[in-house]
Each structure stands twice: as structure tokens, then as C-alpha cells.
Design a protein around this motif. Structure first.
Motif, PDB file in Angstrom:
ATOM      1  N   GLY A  25       0.760  -1.171   0.070  1.00  0.00           N
ATOM      2  CA  GLY A  25      -0.275  -0.015   0.135  1.00  0.00           C
ATOM      3  C   GLY A  25       0.955   1.403  -0.032  1.00  0.00           C
ATOM      4  O   GLY A  25       1.724   1.545   0.839  1.00  0.00           O
ATOM      5  N   ARG A  26       0.695   2.144  -0.844  1.00  0.00           N
ATOM      6  CA  ARG A  26       1.481   3.144  -0.985  1.00  0.00           C
ATOM      7  C   ARG A  26       1.190   4.527   0.247  1.00  0.00           C
ATOM      8  O   ARG A  26       2.138   5.029   0.301  1.00  0.00           O
ATOM      9  N   THR A  27      -0.013   4.172   0.776  1.00  0.00           N
ATOM     10  CA  THR A  27      -0.061   5.030   1.932  1.00  0.00           C
ATOM     11  C   THR A  27      -0.236   4.473   3.115  1.00  0.00           C
ATOM     12  O   THR A  27       0.247   4.718   4.210  1.00  0.00           O
ATOM     13  N   SER A  28      -0.852   3.068   3.069  1.00  0.00           N
ATOM     14  CA  SER A  28      -0.796   2.420   4.327  1.00  0.00           C
ATOM     15  C   SER A  28       0.261   1.697   4.774  1.00  0.00           C
ATOM     16  O   SER A  28       0.403   1.408   6.088  1.00  0.00           O
ATOM     17  N   PHE A  29       1.209   1.487   3.923  1.00  0.00           N
ATOM     18  CA  PHE A  29       2.558   0.664   3.897  1.00  0.00           C
ATOM     19  C   PHE A  29       2.147  -0.606   4.382  1.00  0.00           C
ATOM     20  O   PHE A  29       3.049  -1.437   5.112  1.00  0.00           O
ATOM     21  N   GLN A  30       0.909  -1.419   4.086  1.00  0.00           N
ATOM     22  CA  GLN A  30       0.679  -2.769   4.574  1.00  0.00           C
ATOM     23  C   GLN A  30       0.390  -3.444   3.236  1.00  0.00           C
ATOM     24  O   GLN A  30       0.188  -2.977   2.176  1.00  0.00           O
TER      25      GLN A  30
ATOM     26  N   SER B  79      -0.937  -6.161   0.856  1.00  0.00           N
ATOM     27  CA  SER B  79      -2.218  -6.644   0.356  1.00  0.00           C
ATOM     28  C   SER B  79      -2.310  -8.151   0.542  1.00  0.00           C
ATOM     29  O   SER B  79      -3.502  -8.758   0.952  1.00  0.00           O
ATOM     30  N   ASP B  80      -1.280  -8.825   0.368  1.00  0.00           N
ATOM     31  CA  ASP B  80      -1.211 -10.311   0.737  1.00  0.00           C
ATOM     32  C   ASP B  80      -0.017 -10.568   1.706  1.00  0.00           C
ATOM     33  O   ASP B  80       1.030 -10.861   0.961  1.00  0.00           O
ATOM     34  N   PRO B  81      -0.249 -10.537   2.958  1.00  0.00           N
ATOM     35  CA  PRO B  81       0.902 -10.750   3.977  1.00  0.00           C
ATOM     36  C   PRO B  81       1.435 -12.193   3.817  1.00  0.00           C
ATOM     37  O   PRO B  81       2.638 -12.189   3.885  1.00  0.00           O
ATOM     38  N   GLU B  82       0.718 -13.165   3.322  1.00  0.00           N
ATOM     39  CA  GLU B  82       1.237 -14.529   2.978  1.00  0.00           C
ATOM     40  C   GLU B  82       2.171 -14.461   1.978  1.00  0.00           C
ATOM     41  O   GLU B  82       3.379 -14.946   2.063  1.00  0.00           O
ATOM     42  N   LEU B  83       2.159 -13.795   0.897  1.00  0.00           N
ATOM     43  CA  LEU B  83       2.882 -13.590  -0.191  1.00  0.00           C
ATOM     44  C   LEU B  83       4.434 -12.689   0.053  1.00  0.00           C
ATOM     45  O   LEU B  83       5.350 -13.556  -0.333  1.00  0.00           O
ATOM     46  N   PHE B  84       4.134 -11.695   1.071  1.00  0.00           N
ATOM     47  CA  PHE B  84       5.298 -11.159   1.276  1.00  0.00           C
ATOM     48  C   PHE B  84       6.284 -11.887   2.145  1.00  0.00           C
ATOM     49  O   PHE B  84       7.405 -11.903   1.918  1.00  0.00           O
TER      50      PHE B  84
END
Length: 687
Positions: free
Chosen positions: A465-470, A472-477
Motif C-alpha cells: 500500500g502506497r499510503t498504508s504501507f501494508q 495486500s497479501d501478507p502471506e505472499l510477502f
């Protein structure tokens, strides 16, 4: 999260260097000897995983200048070098000889060179006891000359392309921002870039950032084709933030490649003039920027209405012009690493050969090659029934990286995969089933490491996310992050489907351990009991029916529990327990612009769809296959309870002919449905 290993990039080059050789001393008659002799060797294991490791070797010459070198050591525990860069290696049992390559054969007095390698090990991975440089033991002392001196070469430069590109792993793309085609960087839906975003990219553990830039709307269309100062200022601002965040930075000419450069064969004078004007301004603007900034000549070069031979010549002209402009501008540009693409930035052998010829002609040690990789195409977009990361998908990946390695890395030229990911992400990040997606990214990261190739994730805003810095797919990261330093285990599936109306039996899953060992199985924070809740035999995990029954509860449709298999290294592997029954569909009507089939998914998930006419021939777009492209021709909406067929699908369906659709679900169930399009109107039925 990966910890940063340097405070400034130029410090990193001395510590991270290239992945390099580990050693212990064996006897060798010196092949070259010079004046007073002495040396020190710093050996570092940069990464280690079960059965493999990456090592860095730095040689400091304490004696007179050396022109050509051999470094010899003996492995103490039977380790072997499997792949090296910055040196050529030979093995004689446990003894390894590393010989300089063309660009690092000269070591000035008090100067240093580095090289790297990947190796294999079993049992222990202790460091070599000693090293010898041209027959002299590297113990920090200096001895008198043993042979007459030779002419002392000039000292080598401070930049090493192989080490630089190795230090850029892993990398991330700031896609669809400065490369957006339109009035400014928000034209494609992303917010303005902030320093906080750049800092967060670095905080995630990334070591490099590729900043694609499209210049077309910010460049005069008439001579001298000047670039807007304000736009150059903005690019410089973002580059500065990235350098301040301790990131390597790569900038380029991006979508201009297809907007106006593709007409080079018929509009050569203008294309060359515009291209050279951009690089002349960029070379001047960043002349004194630190060497952590790299230049890429052009993104995905392509040329309209020409054969490959002509295209190779056009690209060679652009790459050569780019090289001349940057090098002649002086300052840090005299040694800055320059990145050159293949035609279309792919790794077909002909493309690699053509770029190899260009690089050989330039005779410049600070050149890197770049390719892009979005996976085996049918798998990458989920078409033709390629729903799984199978052996064919894996072989495509291996072949792609092998060709790049053999052409470039093995010959001392680093390779940067400037973009990698899955093409299906452009339509929908759920185009590929989650577990199959994770297997692709795990193996891509692992195999790139094996080949000494640096990867930069393509992210146009769909991942971080460009503003949330989260994410979208934590498993992928988590999966991508895990292979920065080793390997993760996966499994044959991440879903266990249990029919709601059926009896519950044991569920068996095959684990892909990838060198790790199974540690346990948990449900949330609760560890399941081996022998009671599950059994493990080699790579076979069996979840007992009694435990499944407990976890399923009232067996209402959908995911009833998420179990996590834990391993000795890497990310956990999620296993979802799904209660389902065979989905049902209903009759519907609509138009080609808006047609959706009412669907009761009953906990199941759609894998793919076939489309055929009554005579058995394939219907719809890309009719070389009956299996249509996920998210482009069809797609499920689980919330709305529909399966939609797109306008693109109906555009290539014969008017008035009934089409038989077969929906394939991940449980293994199939459902048949019929649609007929006539004059833009569509009817759907069960028979």
C-alpha cells in the motif's frame, strides 16, 4: 523482517560484495608471482540454508601490484562450489582454485578485489583454515620477491558491477507512478510518491528500488527535445529520498519504448535525437550522484514492423549511444553501473546472444544485463488448464534463469531481473490460486539465488500500500521475504475440501520440505498433538479424521479452520479446512456487456472454465484451448454469488450458437452450464 547490513551503500560493497568462495589451504605451485608478496583474505558466509550457502571472499593485496591471480583453499567439511561470480573456479577434491576474470585481474598494492559463490554442504559448514594467493599464504605478512616484477597495471576502479548487482538483492519496483502515461505521476491511480513510502520500502528489507520513468509528456516534441526542469527536479527528489534511505536505485526510460521509440525504424532521426536528449540531461543531472544510482537504457525495447535481426541492430544502436553519452559525461558516470536490456527484455537465446555481442563490443566491466520474468505464460494468467505450479511451469523458470546465467553471469556479467511477478496480477491478484502462487514465488526466489541473479518485484500498487504501507497479501510477502536468506517449505495443496454431507476421513498432504524439517502443526496458537491429531512420515502429513471432525464444528460452508505447518526454516504453510458441497447454478439472462450466472458456491472455489460448441470445438477467445483465461473471460464473485462472463468472451462467441461451459472447482467437482448469445443478448440455462 531483514535487518539492514550497512549504513551507506558504499560500505555494503565491502561487506556484502559478490557471493563468494569459502576455503582451506591446499598445496599449489604458484602460477604467477610478483615482487614482495603478502595478502589477507576475508571470508564471509552471507546466507546459509539446508544444503546450500552463499559466501563472499575479499582479497587484499599487501605486497606489490598483482596482474592476474589464483586463490587456493581447501574445504574442511567436504563443501563444494556450485556457482561463482567474479572468479572462475576449479575443484580437485576438497581443494578449490579461484582465478580472476577479465575485469578484476589487477590488484594494486593495498588494493582489494572480491568475488562470490554459491556452495553446497552437509553436516558442517566451517570456514577454510587458510588461503594462498599466487602461492603465498594470506596470513597478513609480507615476504621478499621470488620472481622478477612485471609491469604494474593501473589500479582498478572503485565500482564492481557483479558486486553492485548482488548487493541489490532483493529489489522492488515503484510501478505506475513516475512511469504513468499522463499529466503526472497520479495519472494511473497511485498517490504522489512520499519520502515515507521510500523509507518504508527500505524498512521492509529491500536493498534496491527500480524507479521507472516515462518522459514523453514531459519532453518537448521538437528539437532540442528538452525535458521539463520541474520533472527532472521531481525525479531527482525521489531518487534522493531512495539514496538517503540506503537503497540502490535504478532509473530508466520506460513506456517511451512503445509510445514513440518503437517507430525507430521509420522515424530514426527523431527517435535517436529524443533518446539522446533524455540521456544527455540525465547524465548531466546525476553526474556526481553516488554509485548506488544505476542507469537502465530503456525498458522492454520493441520495434514496430521489423524482423529480429533489424530489431537487434536498432537496440544495439540505442544501447551503444546510451553508453557513450553516460561515460563521456564524466564524474561518477565514468564508472557507474549501466544496465542494458535484451530485446523485449526476455531471455530467449537469440535475445541473449544479441545483447552479449553488444556488451562484448563495449568492453566495459561495469555493465549489467537485464531481463524480465513473469512466469510460464499459461500458468501466469491461468489459461489452458494450467492452474498449478507443476513440473512444466517449474522447468520454464529454470530454463529462463539458466540461459541468463550461462550467457552472462558465468562470464562475469551480472543479471538483474528488473521486473518479476505473475502477469495475471494485472487483472486480479487472485487469478492464481493462493498456494500455487506461493510455490511460484518461493521457487523463483530460490532459483534466482542459486544462479546469482537479482530479482526486483514488479509492484504497480497491488502489493504494498502506497499510503498504508501494508501488504495486500501478507502471506505472499512472508514467502518472498523467507527466500532472501534460505528456503521455505510448501505442500501439494493449501486446501483440504471435506464434503459437508459426506463422512470425514483422514486427509493426507504431501510436503515439499525443500531441505527443511517438519516441526509441528498448529491451529491458531494451539499446537496439535502428533500421533493423536496427525501423523508425519517423511514428507507425508496425515490429519486424523477425529481432529478434522472437531475442527469442522457444525460443518457450515466455507473455511472452518486454518492450520499452519511449521518447519525448521522459512515461512509457515497454511492449510485451510473447507466444508463444501457441489456448487449449483441457475438460469439467467442479460447482455454481452453484463451477464452473470447466479451461483451458490457452497464453500467451493472456482479454478477454471472450459467453453465448447456442441460439435466439441473450442468456443470464445484464444480458441486454441477450451480453457479460458481467468479474470479476462470469466470470474467468480463470491460475495455476490455469481460467475461473470465478460464482454471480451462474448466478442468471440458465434452468434446464435449454444456454448457448453464446464466450471472446474478446486474440490475436484465440475458443473455444466449453457449460454447462447444472439444480437448482444445472452441467455443461460441448465440444459
Amino acid at each position: 523482517m531483514q535487518v539492514k547490513r550497512r549504513t551507506r551503500r558504499w560500505v555494503a560493497l565491502a561487506t556484502m560484495a559478490a557471493a563468494v568462495l569459502a576455503a582451506g589451504l591446499g598445496m599449489l605451485v604458484p602460477s604467477i608471482a610478483y615482487a614482495d608478496e603478502g595478502c589477507e583474505v576475508e571470508y564471509t558466509v552471507a546466507n546459509q540454508w539446508p544444503g546450500g550457502f552463499t559466501a563472499n571472499v575479499s582479497i587484499t593485496n599487501l605486497g606489490s601490484a598483482v596482474n592476474g591471480w589464483d586463490l587456493v583453499w581447501t574445504f574442511p567439511n567436504g563443501q563444494r562450489v556450485t556457482q561463482a561470480w567474479g572468479a572462475t573456479t576449479t575443484n580437485a577434491g576438497d581443494q578449490v582454485t579461484a582465478t580472476n576474470v577479465s575485469y578484476n585481474g589487477s590488484i594494486a598494492s593495498s588494493g582489494s578485489v572480491s568475488f562470490g559463490f554459491n556452495g553446497s554442504w552437509t553436516g558442517s559448514n566451517n570456514e577454510p583454515a587458510s588461503f594462498a594467493l599466487n602461492g603465498t599464504v594470506c596470513d597478513g605478512g609480507v615476504v621478499e620477491p621470488t620472481t622478477p616484477p612485471t609491469t604494474t597495471p593501473p589500479p582498478t576502479g572503485s565500482v564492481n558491477a557483479m558486486e553492485t548487482v548482488a548487493a541489490m538483492q532483493p529489489g522492488w519496483n515503484l510501478g505506475n507512478s513516475l512511469d504513468a502515461v499522463g499529466s503526472d505521476e497520479t495519472a494511473w491511480g497511485n498517490p504522489r510518491i512520499t519520502e515515507a513510502l521510500i523509507d518504508n520500502v527500505a524498512a521492509q528489507g529491500y536493498n534496491s528500488i527500480r524507479i521507472p520513468v516515462t518522459w514523453d509528456n514531459h519532453q518537448s516534441k521538437s528539437a532540442p527535445y528538452a525535458v521539463e526542469d520541474a520533472y527532472l527536479d521531481r525525479v531527482e527528489e525521489v531518487v534522493g529520498w531512495a539514496l538517503d534511505a540506503d537503497l540502490y536505485v535504478l532509473i530508466n526510460i520506460h513506456h517511451d519504448s512503445w509510445i514513440w521509440m518503437a517507430d525507430m525504424n521509420t522515424n530514426r532521426t527523431v527517435v535517436e535525437a529524443r533518446y539522446e536528449a533524455i540521456w544527455t540531461e540525465l547524465a548531466d543531472r546525476f553526474r556526481d550522484a553516488p554509485q548506488e544510482l544505476l542507469f537502465e537504457s530503456v525498458n522492454e525495447p520493441q520495434f514496430n514492423n521489423v524482423d529480429d535481426a533489424t530489431a537487434y541492430g536498432l537496440l544495439d544502436d540505442l544501447n551503444t549511444s546510451f553508453h557513450e553519452i553516460v561515460r563521456d559525461s564524466g564524474g561518477n558516470n565514468a564508472e557507474r553501473v549501466l544496465v542494458l536490456p535484451t530485446l523485449h527484455t526476455n531471455a530467449d537465446q537469440g535475445r541473449l546472444d544479441a545483447l552479449s555481442d553488444t556488451i562484448a563490443a563495449l568492453d566495459d566491466p561495469n555493465i549489467a544485463a537485464t531481463i524480465h520474468y513473469y512466469g510460464f505464460w499459461p500458468f501466469s494468467v491461468n489459461i489452458a488448464g494450467y492452474t498449478k505450479f507443476n513440473d512444466e511451469v517449474k522447468a520454464d523458470l529454470e530454463g529462463y534463469f539458466d540461459r541468463a546465467y550461462n550467457e552472462f553471469v558465468a562470464n562475469g556479467i551480472p543479471v538483474l531481473v528488473g521486473e518479476y511477478g505473475l502477469l495475471g496480477f494485472d487483472a486480479h491478484t487472485g487469478t492464481i490460486e493462493q498456494g500455487e502462487k506461493l510455490k511460484f514465488f518461493e521457487y523463483a526466489g530460490h532459483y534466482a539465488n542459486e544462479k546469482g541473479i537479482t530479482l526486483q518485484l514488479w509492484d504497480n500498487g497491488q502489493h504494498l500500500g502506497r499510503t498504508s504501507f501494508q501488504w495486500s497479501d501478507p502471506e505472499l510477502f512472508a514467502m518472498m521475504e523467507s527466500v532472501w536468506t534460505g528456503r521455505s517449505s510448501t505442500a501439494s495443496t493449501d486446501q483440504v475440501f471435506i464434503a459437508k454431507s459426506g463422512s470425514v476421513t483422514d486427509a493426507t498432504i504431501t510436503l515439499n520440505l525443500n531441505g527443511n524439517t517438519f516441526q509441528g502443526l498448529r491451529n491458531g496458537s494451539t499446537q496439535l498433538v502428533q500421533g493423536t491429531d496427525y501423523t508425519i512420515s517423511g514428507s507425508t502429513l496425515t490429519i486424523k479424521a477425529s481432529k478434522l471432525t472437531s475442527l469442522l464444528g457444525d460443518r457450515s460452508y466455507g473455511v472452518r479452520a486454518n492450520l499452519h505447518a511449521e518447519f525448521s526454516s522459512g515461512a509457515d504453510w497454511r492449510i485451510s479446512l473447507v466444508s463444501y458441497d457441489t456448487p449449483t447454478v441457475s438460469a439467467a439472462s442479460g447482455t454481452t456487456a453484463s451477464f452473470a450466472i447466479p451461483t451458490s458456491f457452497k464453500g467451493d472455489q472456482l479454478a477454471t472454465m472450459e467453453a465448447k460448441y456442441a460439435d466439441g470445438s473450442n468456443a470464445g477467445p484464444q480458441n486454441w484451448t477450451s480453457y479460458k483465461e481467468f479474470a479476462r473471460a470469466f470470474g467468480p464473485d463470491y460475495t455476490a454469488g455469481t460467475i461473470g462472463l465478460t464482454e471480451d468472451f462474448f466478442a468471440e462467441v458465434n452468434d446464435g450458437q449454444k456454448v457448453t461451459l464446464t466450471f472446474h472447482f478446486w474440490s475436484g467437482k465440475t458443473v455444466t452450464y449453457y449460454v447462447t448469445e444472439s444480437g448482444g443478448n445472452v441467455t443461460g440455462s441448465l440444459s
